[in-house]
Write a protein that holds these residues in place. Structure first.
Motif, PDB file in Angstrom:
ATOM      1  N   ARG A  51       0.775  -1.184  -0.040  1.00 51.62           N
ATOM      2  CA  ARG A  51       0.098  -0.262   0.076  1.00 51.62           C
ATOM      3  C   ARG A  51       0.780   1.281  -0.078  1.00 51.62           C
ATOM      4  O   ARG A  51       0.209   2.411  -0.441  1.00 51.62           O
ATOM      5  N   LEU A  55       0.098   4.294  -2.769  1.00 52.90           N
ATOM      6  CA  LEU A  55      -0.250   5.398  -2.327  1.00 52.90           C
ATOM      7  C   LEU A  55       0.610   6.470  -2.845  1.00 52.90           C
ATOM      8  O   LEU A  55       0.148   7.430  -3.485  1.00 52.90           O
ATOM      9  N   SER A  56       1.944   6.266  -2.987  1.00 49.72           N
ATOM     10  CA  SER A  56       2.816   7.367  -3.534  1.00 49.72           C
ATOM     11  C   SER A  56       2.637   7.148  -5.039  1.00 49.72           C
ATOM     12  O   SER A  56       2.631   8.392  -5.576  1.00 49.72           O
ATOM     13  N   GLN A  57       2.414   6.096  -5.755  1.00 50.11           N
ATOM     14  CA  GLN A  57       2.246   6.133  -7.177  1.00 50.11           C
ATOM     15  C   GLN A  57       1.117   6.871  -7.551  1.00 50.11           C
ATOM     16  O   GLN A  57       1.072   7.774  -8.501  1.00 50.11           O
ATOM     17  N   ASN A  58       0.001   6.849  -6.755  1.00 56.81           N
ATOM     18  CA  ASN A  58      -1.286   7.344  -7.073  1.00 56.81           C
ATOM     19  C   ASN A  58      -1.199   8.914  -6.612  1.00 56.81           C
ATOM     20  O   ASN A  58      -2.060   9.845  -7.400  1.00 56.81           O
ATOM     21  N   ALA A  59      -0.690   9.367  -5.725  1.00 58.57           N
ATOM     22  CA  ALA A  59      -0.312  10.767  -5.263  1.00 58.57           C
ATOM     23  C   ALA A  59       0.314  11.394  -6.303  1.00 58.57           C
ATOM     24  O   ALA A  59       0.013  12.563  -6.725  1.00 58.57           O
ATOM     25  N   VAL A  62      -2.189  11.830  -9.501  1.00 57.18           N
ATOM     26  CA  VAL A  62      -3.076  13.001  -8.965  1.00 57.18           C
ATOM     27  C   VAL A  62      -2.243  14.091  -9.197  1.00 57.18           C
ATOM     28  O   VAL A  62      -3.035  15.056 -10.144  1.00 57.18           O
ATOM     29  N   VAL A 179      -7.137   7.420 -10.074  1.00 58.96           N
ATOM     30  CA  VAL A 179      -5.995   7.830  -9.487  1.00 58.96           C
ATOM     31  C   VAL A 179      -6.318   8.302  -8.153  1.00 58.96           C
ATOM     32  O   VAL A 179      -6.004   8.010  -7.429  1.00 58.96           O
ATOM     33  N   MET A 180      -7.611   9.183  -8.260  1.00 53.99           N
ATOM     34  CA  MET A 180      -7.943   9.971  -6.973  1.00 53.99           C
ATOM     35  C   MET A 180      -8.842   8.679  -6.159  1.00 53.99           C
ATOM     36  O   MET A 180      -8.571   8.879  -4.985  1.00 53.99           O
ATOM     37  N   PHE A 183      -5.955   6.670  -4.587  1.00 50.82           N
ATOM     38  CA  PHE A 183      -5.548   7.452  -3.613  1.00 50.82           C
ATOM     39  C   PHE A 183      -6.217   7.493  -2.163  1.00 50.82           C
ATOM     40  O   PHE A 183      -5.483   7.423  -1.115  1.00 50.82           O
ATOM     41  N   THR A 186      -6.707   4.268  -0.155  1.00 51.79           N
ATOM     42  CA  THR A 186      -5.708   3.768   0.164  1.00 51.79           C
ATOM     43  C   THR A 186      -5.042   4.388   1.658  1.00 51.79           C
ATOM     44  O   THR A 186      -4.678   3.700   2.204  1.00 51.79           O
ATOM     45  N   ILE A 187      -5.379   5.439   1.664  1.00 49.33           N
ATOM     46  CA  ILE A 187      -4.904   6.156   3.197  1.00 49.33           C
ATOM     47  C   ILE A 187      -5.729   5.447   4.318  1.00 49.33           C
ATOM     48  O   ILE A 187      -4.850   4.956   5.162  1.00 49.33           O
TER      49      ILE A 187
END
Length: 249
Positions: A51, A55-59, A62, A179-180, A183, A186-187
């Protein structure tokens, strides 16, 4: 949990491959989670550790959409928050099951997602940017969140299919929302894994570095001619890992 230098190198390599595959085909988690397991990280912890990279990839994704001025905030936030609620439930289930059961479930999911990956080029691109049938999308994305919180692998294909079948939204809009959504859900998912001690931080950071590198490579190089070879390699790798997980976990 201690991770050797050799393992870190392998994890970065797997993350790079996954990031590249996510850009040109999809299904990168089919590589990363089994790799973490084979390196000795318990299955549930591997699921949680993955995860960090997600998280980093989708941040970053975005941010890219924002820079291009093409980002549907309303839809992304609405469906993302809905999916986040589902991800809480999915993640709580994931941290409670045994590692052996998770490995067998992951094995089956890998085969199904691989089929979706191979058929991906046959998906029809929907027609426009209008989002329709909100009344159906919202409960569907709650279920998407449950799945994503539980196992994550292949959730992108599910989101694309949901928009294509329910709303008829074009692929650019779909990816921006996707992606949003990933993201946001995933938090809370990552928080649940952290609270339960199911994250290997060094491995997760190494994986995130690899994912970012692979994503950059995939975005900056022409891969049309290599797409068939990537799918061949992905097929062989995923099938081998799935068999290994199911029968020898």
């Amino acid at each position: 949990m201690e991770v050797s230098l050799v393992s870190i190198i392998v994890i970065i390599a797997a993350g790079t491959a996954a990031g590249f595959i996510n850009v040109v085909a999809g299904g990168g988690s089919l590589i990363t989670v089994p790799t973490l397991i084979f390196l000795g990280i318990p299955p549930v912890m591997a699921n949680g550790t993955n995860r960090i990279a997600i998280l980093s990839q989708n941040a970053l994704a975005v941010g890219r959409f924002r820079q291009k001025g093409y980002f549907p905030w309303k839809a992304g936030l609405t469906l993302g928050i809905t999916a986040a609620a589902g991800a809480l439930a999915g993640s709580m289930i994931a941290v409670e099951i045994s590692g052996e059961l998770f490995s067998k479930i992951l094995s089956g999911v890998m085969i199904m997602v691989l089929i979706l990956t191979l058929l991906g080029n046959k998906r029809k691109q929907a027609g426009d940017e209008i989002i329709r049938r909100w009344w159906l999308l919202v409960p569907v994305f709650f279920l998407v969140g449950i799945y994503g919180g539980f196992i994550q692998a292949g959730v992108g294909f599910i989101i694309i299919a949901a928009f294509s079948l329910i709303s008829g939204t074009n692929l650019v809009m779909t990816n921006a929302i996707k992606v949003m959504v990933v993201f946001l859900y995933t938090i809370p998912s990552l928080i649940i894994f952290i609270i339960n001690g199911e994250v290997a931080w060094i491995a997760g950071i190494a994986l995130a570095v690899g994912n970012a590198t692979g994503g950059w490579l995939g975005a900056h190089f022409s891969v049309q001619k290599g797409d068939k070879w990537i799918k061949v390699i992905l097929t062989v790798t995923v099938l081998a890992m799935a068999v290994r997980l199911f029968f020898f976990s």
